[in-house]
Design a protein around this motif. Structure first.
Motif, PDB file in Angstrom:
ATOM      1  N   GLY A  98      33.738  44.636  45.527  1.00  0.00           N
ATOM      2  CA  GLY A  98      32.462  44.666  44.829  1.00  0.00           C
ATOM      3  C   GLY A  98      32.634  45.117  43.398  1.00  0.00           C
ATOM      4  O   GLY A  98      33.743  45.372  42.930  1.00  0.00           O
TER       5      GLY A  98
ATOM      6  N   LEU B 122      30.510  51.090  43.032  1.00  0.00           N
ATOM      7  CA  LEU B 122      30.438  50.520  44.374  1.00  0.00           C
ATOM      8  C   LEU B 122      30.390  51.633  45.412  1.00  0.00           C
ATOM      9  O   LEU B 122      31.294  52.464  45.477  1.00  0.00           O
ATOM     10  CB  LEU B 122      31.660  49.632  44.627  1.00  0.00           C
ATOM     11  CG  LEU B 122      31.771  48.985  46.014  1.00  0.00           C
ATOM     12  CD1 LEU B 122      30.645  47.965  46.222  1.00  0.00           C
ATOM     13  CD2 LEU B 122      33.130  48.328  46.177  1.00  0.00           C
TER      14      LEU B 122
ATOM     15  N   VAL C 155      37.613  47.197  43.657  1.00  0.00           N
ATOM     16  CA  VAL C 155      36.456  47.443  42.800  1.00  0.00           C
ATOM     17  C   VAL C 155      36.696  46.693  41.491  1.00  0.00           C
ATOM     18  O   VAL C 155      37.701  46.919  40.815  1.00  0.00           O
ATOM     19  CB  VAL C 155      36.258  48.953  42.546  1.00  0.00           C
ATOM     20  CG1 VAL C 155      35.037  49.182  41.665  1.00  0.00           C
ATOM     21  CG2 VAL C 155      36.125  49.702  43.865  1.00  0.00           C
TER      22      VAL C 155
END
Length: 141
Positions: free
Chosen positions: A49, A53, A128
């Motif tokens: 993500g 996150l 991430v």
């Protein structure tokens, strides 16, 4: 051996075998030794993500020393979470969450340890990514 005698023999054998198995179970039990810890499953709500996150984690663990009066669980295990970014939770539970603010690839590890020092671990990676939204202004000539 006649059919009558063999039938009687089989009936006696049919009663003796289950009784022998029950006796062995009562004498030897199912085992009183505490099983070693094991992490059977590690779940992460997000494995990839954009920063920041938040990731929710859950681990399923078995083994450990049996508790005499369990309250919700039947064993005692010390759970340690290492989120891979320098954040570590000791004496945690099997449920945790963490917020990643910097883009990178992180290895999350949970370790279950029993009172005898036996340990088991399981890991997963969290990716991430940086925020990819760019806003630029152009002058119209």
């Amino acid at each position: 051996m006649s059919n009558r005698k063999s039938g009687m023999y089989l009936r006696k054998l049919g009663l003796i075998l289950p009784l022998a198995a029950l006796t062995a179970l009562l004498v030897f039990g199912c085992g009183t030794e505490n099983p070693k810890p094991a992490i059977t499953r590690l779940y992460a709500s997000n494995t990839c993500g954009v920063a920041p996150l938040r990731v929710d984690f859950r681990a399923d663990a078995t083994g450990g020393n049996l508790m005499p009066e369990p309250t919700g669980g039947n064993n005692w295990l010390r759970m340690t979470w290492d989120f891979g970014d320098g954040t570590v939770i000791t004496d945690g539970t099997s449920i945790a969450f963490h917020r990643y603010t910097e883009p990178d690839t992180y290895t999350v590890t949970i370790t279950a340890e029993d009172e005898d020092g036996e340990k088991a671990s399981r890991s997963t990676e969290i990716v991430v990514q940086p925020d990819s939204l760019r806003v630029e202004m152009y002058a119209l000539l």
